[in-house]
Design a protein around this motif. Structure first.
Motif, PDB file in Angstrom:
ATOM      1  N   GLY A  94      -6.250 -66.729  -8.893  1.00  0.00           N
ATOM      2  CA  GLY A  94      -5.614 -67.724  -9.751  1.00  0.00           C
ATOM      3  C   GLY A  94      -6.546 -68.195 -10.847  1.00  0.00           C
ATOM      4  N   HIS A 108      -6.721 -65.467 -13.538  1.00  0.00           N
ATOM      5  CA  HIS A 108      -5.501 -65.476 -14.349  1.00  0.00           C
ATOM      6  C   HIS A 108      -5.518 -66.657 -15.332  1.00  0.00           C
ATOM      7  N   TYR A 109      -6.056 -67.777 -14.904  1.00  0.00           N
ATOM      8  CA  TYR A 109      -6.109 -68.956 -15.778  1.00  0.00           C
ATOM      9  C   TYR A 109      -6.988 -68.685 -16.994  1.00  0.00           C
ATOM     10  N   SER A 161      -1.243 -68.040 -12.504  1.00  0.00           N
ATOM     11  CA  SER A 161      -2.414 -68.750 -12.012  1.00  0.00           C
ATOM     12  C   SER A 161      -2.010 -69.903 -11.104  1.00  0.00           C
TER      13      SER A 161
END
Length: 330
Positions: free
Chosen positions: A241, A244-245, A257
């Motif tokens: 996550g 992805h952020y 995320s």
């Protein structure tokens, strides 16, 4: 217990005519007096089992103890049995473990099997070397010794036991009982991960993300964390996550995320909970409290062929202590 199975090794005793068993005991005692500790152990077996003579657990204990203290592995095994069952002594799991370990260290198969039964019952596969390593690592029944734990984990790891391979990798990473080596850690984690060990997958992702033992590569980290996250690893879900952020090793996707962080947080991951509170999610909001499993998605993409370090800064990851390492043994 394995007394009955072990006794088959001395099944000639069972065929001795009861009328001459007393004479056999005389001969065995003569041999024992000359330092034949295997004969001393046989005398103990006769006292323990009777074979037509009165059973005496106390005399059996004395015979086994003398032979065991002189290094006879069969006697050491029987000492473990006596302490396990409370025969002639007060039941004591610590003493039982100590004698089983002495016997197993000399290659006594029944002792190694008994250790597996006692300390890892219900795991489906008896991995005696792994179990002994765990006992030394955790100080369970023996004094804690990372050096001995590393020795036993190494034996089991080379035999192909996946849990031992993961544990040995962890010991190399932390420098416990073995010289610190992130390269060796990655090597053993990879062997375990190739056999679907989720913790090894998660730790490999962290190694690639931080460049420990391998060349730094966010895309490789994503590849391993996708695999671990799909199998329920809260640590991998949280770290994935975070990537992805920031858009590291993967396209920036704030919705994905948050989705991963929520799943991780629902499993109790404290860092995921902190990230959900502190990261900037813009004007969008998603409901918390989703089921603690990864939503159905496509399988992880093929491992990247180029292992170069992707662009991007780690600063924001460190701000939330993310990525994080998998839980270790205490």
């Amino acid at each position: 217990m394995h007394v009955e199975r072990h006794e088959a090794r001395w099944d000639e005793l069972g065929r001795i005519d009861k009328m001459i068993l007393a004479q056999a005991l005389i001969l065995l005692r003569r041999a024992a007096s000359r330092g034949d500790w295997a004969s001393q152990t046989r005398i103990g077996i006769i006292h323990l089992k009777g074979h037509g003579l009165p059973v005496s657990e106390i005399e059996a204990l004395e015979c086994f103890k003398t032979a065991a203290e002189h290094g006879d592995p069969d006697a050491q095994f029987y000492m473990g049995e006596l302490y396990t069952r409370g025969l002639g002594v007060t039941r004591n799991d610590v003493e039982a473990a100590r004698w089983y370990l002495l016997a197993a260290d000399q290659g006594h198969k029944e002792a190694a099997l008994e250790l597996g039964d006692r300390f890892e019952r219900g795991r489906g596969v008896i991995q005696s070397d792994v179990n002994i390593g765990v006992m030394y690592f955790e100080g369970r029944g023996v004094s804690r010794s990372y050096l001995d734990a590393g020795r036993w984990f190494s034996k089991a790891a080379y035999q192909g036991f996946v849990e031992a391979q993961y544990d040995l990798g962890t010991m190399y990473e932390e420098g416990r009982g073995v010289p610190q080596s992130s390269v060796e850690a990655v090597r053993w984690w990879r062997k375990a991960a190739d056999k679907d060990n989720v913790k090894a997958m998660a730790d490999l992702g962290l190694s690639y993300c931080q460049g420990r033992g391998v060349k730094k590569s966010y895309s490789e980290a994503v590849w391993w964390w996708e695999r671990a996250a799909s199998k329920g690893s809260a640590m991998a879900q949280c770290n994935l996550g975070c990537l992805h952020y920031e858009g590291l090793g993967v396209s920036r996707d704030r919705q994905r995320s948050r989705e991963l962080l929520e799943i991780s947080a629902a499993q109790g991951d404290a860092i995921a909970k902190e990230a959900l509170k502190k990261l900037d999610w813009g004007n969008k909001s998603w409901a918390l409290g989703k089921a603690a499993k990864t939503p159905a998605r496509k399988p992880p993409p093929p491992r990247p062929s180029a292992r170069k370090s992707e662009g991007g800064s780690d600063k924001k990851h460190q701000r939330f202590k993310c990525p994080q390492a998998a839980p270790r043994r205490s």
